[in-house]
Design an enzyme around this catalytic site. Structure first.
Site, mmCIF file in Angstrom:
data_model
loop_
_atom_site.group_PDB
_atom_site.id
_atom_site.type_symbol
_atom_site.label_atom_id
_atom_site.label_comp_id
_atom_site.label_asym_id
_atom_site.label_seq_id
_atom_site.Cartn_x
_atom_site.Cartn_y
_atom_site.Cartn_z
ATOM 1 N N LYS A 81 -5.103 -1.869 -0.125
ATOM 2 C CA LYS A 81 -4.037 -2.037 0.884
ATOM 3 C C LYS A 81 -3.123 -3.181 0.467
ATOM 4 C CE LYS A 81 -5.254 1.284 3.486
ATOM 5 N NZ LYS A 81 -4.422 2.486 3.494
ATOM 6 N N ASN A 102 -5.630 16.408 1.542
ATOM 7 C CA ASN A 102 -6.566 17.099 0.641
ATOM 8 C C ASN A 102 -7.877 17.435 1.359
ATOM 9 O OD1 ASN A 102 -7.957 14.699 0.776
ATOM 10 N ND2 ASN A 102 -7.692 14.152 -1.380
ATOM 11 N N TYR A 158 -11.513 -1.795 -1.055
ATOM 12 C CA TYR A 158 -10.667 -1.085 -0.083
ATOM 13 C C TYR A 158 -9.523 -1.985 0.358
ATOM 14 C CZ TYR A 158 -8.944 0.395 4.463
ATOM 15 O OH TYR A 158 -8.113 0.706 5.511
ATOM 16 N N GLY A 201 -6.028 13.611 9.389
ATOM 17 C CA GLY A 201 -7.056 12.602 9.693
ATOM 18 C C GLY A 201 -6.943 12.076 11.117
ATOM 19 N N TYR A 202 -7.729 11.058 11.371
ATOM 20 C CA TYR A 202 -7.856 10.504 12.733
ATOM 21 C C TYR A 202 -6.507 9.984 13.258
ATOM 22 C CZ TYR A 202 -9.471 7.011 16.229
ATOM 23 O OH TYR A 202 -9.656 6.248 17.345
ATOM 24 N N ASN A 234 -8.153 -2.685 15.092
ATOM 25 C CA ASN A 234 -9.276 -1.731 15.139
ATOM 26 C C ASN A 234 -8.985 -0.548 16.061
ATOM 27 O OD1 ASN A 234 -10.401 -4.259 14.069
ATOM 28 N ND2 ASN A 234 -12.354 -3.216 14.203
ATOM 29 N N SER A 265 -3.655 -2.620 6.757
ATOM 30 C CA SER A 265 -4.811 -2.971 7.580
ATOM 31 C C SER A 265 -4.887 -4.479 7.767
ATOM 32 C CB SER A 265 -6.072 -2.484 6.867
ATOM 33 O OG SER A 265 -7.216 -3.041 7.468
ATOM 34 N N ALA A 266 -5.462 -4.878 8.879
ATOM 35 C CA ALA A 266 -5.707 -6.295 9.126
ATOM 36 C C ALA A 266 -6.665 -6.874 8.091
ATOM 37 C CB ALA A 266 -6.295 -6.482 10.516
ATOM 38 N N LYS A 270 -11.136 5.118 3.061
ATOM 39 C CA LYS A 270 -11.137 3.938 3.943
ATOM 40 C C LYS A 270 -12.511 3.319 4.221
ATOM 41 C CE LYS A 270 -11.646 6.405 8.289
ATOM 42 N NZ LYS A 270 -11.354 6.451 9.692
ATOM 43 N N GLY A 305 -20.201 -9.572 4.681
ATOM 44 C CA GLY A 305 -18.744 -9.378 4.585
ATOM 45 C C GLY A 305 -18.032 -9.451 5.919
HETATM 46 P P1 NAD Z 1 -8.891 9.333 7.931
HETATM 47 O O1 NAD Z 1 -9.871 9.333 6.831
HETATM 48 O O2 NAD Z 1 -9.234 10.042 9.181
HETATM 49 O O3 NAD Z 1 -7.477 9.846 7.412
HETATM 50 C C1 NAD Z 1 -7.062 9.723 6.073
HETATM 51 C C2 NAD Z 1 -6.674 11.119 5.606
HETATM 52 O O4 NAD Z 1 -6.210 11.057 4.272
HETATM 53 C C3 NAD Z 1 -7.859 12.091 5.637
HETATM 54 O O5 NAD Z 1 -7.453 13.218 6.371
HETATM 55 C C4 NAD Z 1 -8.094 12.436 4.158
HETATM 56 O O6 NAD Z 1 -8.547 13.762 3.999
HETATM 57 C C5 NAD Z 1 -6.719 12.190 3.573
HETATM 58 N N1 NAD Z 1 -6.663 11.825 2.152
HETATM 59 C C6 NAD Z 1 -7.351 10.857 1.507
HETATM 60 N N2 NAD Z 1 -6.954 10.791 0.223
HETATM 61 C C7 NAD Z 1 -5.992 11.731 0.046
HETATM 62 C C8 NAD Z 1 -5.198 12.155 -1.048
HETATM 63 N N3 NAD Z 1 -5.314 11.606 -2.262
HETATM 64 N N4 NAD Z 1 -4.296 13.160 -0.845
HETATM 65 C C9 NAD Z 1 -4.186 13.746 0.359
HETATM 66 N N5 NAD Z 1 -4.913 13.392 1.429
HETATM 67 C C10 NAD Z 1 -5.800 12.392 1.280
HETATM 68 O O7 NAD Z 1 -8.551 7.805 8.259
HETATM 69 P P2 NAD Z 1 -7.693 7.185 9.429
HETATM 70 O O8 NAD Z 1 -8.601 6.355 10.235
HETATM 71 O O9 NAD Z 1 -6.859 8.215 10.073
HETATM 72 O O10 NAD Z 1 -6.787 6.187 8.590
HETATM 73 C C11 NAD Z 1 -5.486 6.516 8.161
HETATM 74 C C12 NAD Z 1 -4.979 5.392 7.280
HETATM 75 O O11 NAD Z 1 -5.005 4.166 8.013
HETATM 76 C C13 NAD Z 1 -5.808 5.144 6.030
HETATM 77 O O12 NAD Z 1 -4.940 4.818 4.980
HETATM 78 C C14 NAD Z 1 -6.666 3.966 6.396
HETATM 79 O O13 NAD Z 1 -7.043 3.219 5.284
HETATM 80 C C15 NAD Z 1 -5.723 3.180 7.293
HETATM 81 N N6 NAD Z 1 -6.415 2.306 8.250
HETATM 82 C C16 NAD Z 1 -7.348 2.835 9.087
HETATM 83 C C17 NAD Z 1 -8.018 2.014 9.973
HETATM 84 C C18 NAD Z 1 -9.071 2.573 10.897
HETATM 85 O O14 NAD Z 1 -9.818 1.780 11.484
HETATM 86 N N7 NAD Z 1 -9.192 3.867 11.097
HETATM 87 C C19 NAD Z 1 -7.716 0.643 10.020
HETATM 88 C C20 NAD Z 1 -6.757 0.139 9.164
HETATM 89 C C21 NAD Z 1 -6.094 0.990 8.274
HETATM 90 C C1 UD1 Z 2 -14.004 -2.332 9.556
HETATM 91 C C2 UD1 Z 2 -13.734 -2.627 8.106
HETATM 92 C C3 UD1 Z 2 -12.278 -2.987 7.932
HETATM 93 C C4 UD1 Z 2 -11.404 -1.875 8.479
HETATM 94 C C5 UD1 Z 2 -11.787 -1.661 9.949
HETATM 95 C C6 UD1 Z 2 -11.015 -0.591 10.593
HETATM 96 C C7 UD1 Z 2 -15.903 -3.481 7.297
HETATM 97 C C8 UD1 Z 2 -16.635 -4.693 6.796
HETATM 98 N N1 UD1 Z 2 -14.610 -3.697 7.678
HETATM 99 O O1 UD1 Z 2 -13.666 -3.484 10.298
HETATM 100 O O2 UD1 Z 2 -11.975 -3.187 6.586
HETATM 101 O O3 UD1 Z 2 -10.037 -2.219 8.378
HETATM 102 O O4 UD1 Z 2 -13.160 -1.319 10.009
HETATM 103 O O5 UD1 Z 2 -11.481 0.648 10.168
HETATM 104 O O6 UD1 Z 2 -16.424 -2.385 7.321
HETATM 105 N N2 UD1 Z 2 -20.660 -3.752 14.577
HETATM 106 C C9 UD1 Z 2 -21.946 -3.801 15.064
HETATM 107 N N3 UD1 Z 2 -22.740 -2.702 14.899
HETATM 108 C C10 UD1 Z 2 -22.308 -1.562 14.287
HETATM 109 C C11 UD1 Z 2 -20.988 -1.521 13.806
HETATM 110 C C12 UD1 Z 2 -20.182 -2.641 13.947
HETATM 111 O O7 UD1 Z 2 -22.367 -4.814 15.622
HETATM 112 O O8 UD1 Z 2 -23.103 -0.604 14.158
HETATM 113 C C13 UD1 Z 2 -19.778 -4.921 14.782
HETATM 114 C C14 UD1 Z 2 -19.225 -5.541 13.509
HETATM 115 O O9 UD1 Z 2 -20.073 -6.552 13.031
HETATM 116 C C15 UD1 Z 2 -17.878 -6.084 14.019
HETATM 117 C C16 UD1 Z 2 -17.464 -5.105 15.119
HETATM 118 O O10 UD1 Z 2 -18.665 -4.452 15.517
HETATM 119 O O11 UD1 Z 2 -18.053 -7.353 14.618
HETATM 120 C C17 UD1 Z 2 -16.468 -4.054 14.651
HETATM 121 O O12 UD1 Z 2 -16.980 -3.433 13.483
HETATM 122 P P1 UD1 Z 2 -16.266 -2.156 12.826
HETATM 123 O O13 UD1 Z 2 -15.961 -1.154 13.867
HETATM 124 O O14 UD1 Z 2 -17.071 -1.727 11.653
HETATM 125 O O15 UD1 Z 2 -14.851 -2.740 12.353
HETATM 126 P P2 UD1 Z 2 -14.548 -4.020 11.429
HETATM 127 O O16 UD1 Z 2 -15.767 -4.568 10.816
HETATM 128 O O17 UD1 Z 2 -13.691 -4.930 12.228
#
Ligand code: NAD
Ligand code: UD1
Length: 337
Positions: free
Chosen positions: A152, A32, A148, A10-11, A178, A124-125, A84, A293
């Site tokens: 966490k 997966n 979601y 993933g990312y 973020n 996550s925050a 996520k 939200g």
């Molecule tokens: P992502 O979706 O790119 O990565 C998650 C990976 O997990 C994916 O590759 C997906 O295929 C895999 N996956 C999901 N369920 C699975 C399972 N049951 N078995 C095996 N693989 C599985 O997301 P990301 O942005 O890289 O996030 C990674 C982690 O960080 C996640 O747990 C997410 O909730 C958490 N997180 C992400 C953010 C964000 O903004 N990206 C913020 C806070 C927390």
């Molecule tokens: C979202 C998730 C949060 C997760 C985080 C990181 C929601 C409600 N929350 O947070 O649970 O941990 O991503 O993945 O989805 N915005 C716009 N226009 C858009 C998209 C976003 O104005 O098209 C604004 C939002 O209102 C916010 C900011 O940009 O103020 C960031 O939004 P986003 O990138 O979706 O992250 P979070 O909402 O902080």
């Protein structure tokens, strides 16, 4: 030293894989591919010149997890795997509880059978819920507003209880703010499926012409310019935070929680303008109603990570915007070229 990255394709997982390989660790990914492409880890191999084997399997399946531990000697786990998307979690709560909680519990069961005690967890925050006081500190009250977030929160609870029950365990829970941006090469990055929910991927797709206009969700928040403020962190800084957390977990027993953020809030309009300036582009936008939200402001107090992990974010907003666009420009269809 070999580290298992669940969700490693993933990312955040792929960027962390790159950092770990460059720091001399071996990695194995278990994913997966529900939200990822095997191409990400192929590119990590290309960038590092080192192997990053991908096992396609499910973390909620004890057999799949056990098979990895049978095949490889694993010294530590970084547990990224999870679903996520906040909106989707509201529509399909059971999918989220089952996937995200079973994955955490299966790992907790399998790891000790192979004498593996060290785990770093992607929290996550979002677990800070609707706290008003900023910056957010790890000891603040927690609570969530969507399924979601609760996955966490409950995973943190499970891991804390397991660590308390077994003093040989070393767990580090990382609360990400973020993450945005991409590796500076533009070879790996965030590849959302469908229309992005998050701000930076949306802006990138507007910049590329795929989407017409950004909707700015509300300009009547009690913030400097009325738009929502967040703590954006470069994904490479976040990846380096995992290295620091891993080192900490390898040297200390018990359970610890750390924020991974910069401590600096930027508004939606700050991001739009920084993106325009960094990339010499114009992003058309219009103000739309608030997204249900959403909260006004959310940013970290990163002091605990600085003091205990000796880590802090280094890359500025200009770099985040430049690298996000560099990835988008080079990969207009993500990994599905
Ligand atoms: P992502 O979706 O790119 O990565 C998650 C990976 O997990 C994916 O590759 C997906 O295929 C895999 N996956 C999901 N369920 C699975 C399972 N049951 N078995 C095996 N693989 C599985 O997301 P990301 O942005 O890289 O996030 C990674 C982690 O960080 C996640 O747990 C997410 O909730 C958490 N997180 C992400 C953010 C964000 O903004 N990206 C913020 C806070 C927390
Ligand atoms: C979202 C998730 C949060 C997760 C985080 C990181 C929601 C409600 N929350 O947070 O649970 O941990 O991503 O993945 O989805 N915005 C716009 N226009 C858009 C998209 C976003 O104005 O098209 C604004 C939002 O209102 C916010 C900011 O940009 O103020 C960031 O939004 P986003 O990138 O979706 O992250 P979070 O909402 O902080």
């Amino acid at each position: 030293m070999r580290v298992l990255l669940t969700g490693g394709a993933g990312y955040i997982g792929s960027h962390t894989a790159l950092c770990l390989l460059e720091a001399g660790y071996d990695v194995v990914a278990l994913d997966n591919l529900s939200n990822a492409s095997p191409e990400a880890l192929k590119r990590v191999e290309e960038l590092t010149g080192k192997k990053a084997p991908l096992i396609v399997g499910d973390c909620t399946n004890e057999k799949d997890v056990t098979a990895v531990f049978e095949q490889y000697k694993i010294d530590a786990v970084i547990h990224f795997a999870g679903l996520k998307a906040v909106g989707e979690s509201v529509a399909k709560p059971l999918d989220y509880y089952q996937n995200n909680l079973d994955a955490t519990m299966v790992l907790c069961r399998v790891m000790p059978r192979y004498n593996c005690d060290v785990l770093v967890f992607s929290s996550s925050a979002t677990v800070y819920g609707t706290n008003q006081e900023m910056p957010l500190r790890e000891d603040f009250p927690t609570g969530c507003t969507n399924p979601y977030g609760w996955t966490k929160w409950i995973s943190e609870r499970i891991l804390t209880d397991v660590a308390h029950a077994d003093p040989t365990r070393s767990f580090v829970l990382l609360r990400y703010f973020n993450p945005i941006g991409a590796h500076e090469s533009g070879r790996i990055g965030e590849d959302p499926s469908g229309i992005p929910n998050n701000l930076m991927p949306y802006i990138c797709q507007v910049a590329s012409g795929k989407l017409q206009q950004l909707g700015v969700f509300g300009n009547d928040y009690p913030t400097r310019d009325g738009t929502g403020e967040r703590d954006y962190i470069h994904v490479m800084d976040l990846a380096e935070g995992h290295l620091a957390a891993l080192k900490y977990a390898l040297e200390n027993k018990g359970v610890e929680i750390f924020n991974l953020g910069t401590g600096v809030p930027y508004s939606v309009l700050d991001i739009v303008h920084a993106f325009e300036k960094a990339n010499d582009l114009t992003i058309p936008y219009r103000i739309t109603p608030r997204r249900p939200g959403d909260i006004a402001t959310c940013y970290a107090d990163p002091k605990r990570a600085t003091e205990m992990l000796h880590w802090s974010a280094k890359r500025d907003l200009n770099t985040m915007c430049r690298d996000a666009w560099n990835w988008q420009k080079q990969n207009p269809k993500g990994y599905n070229e």
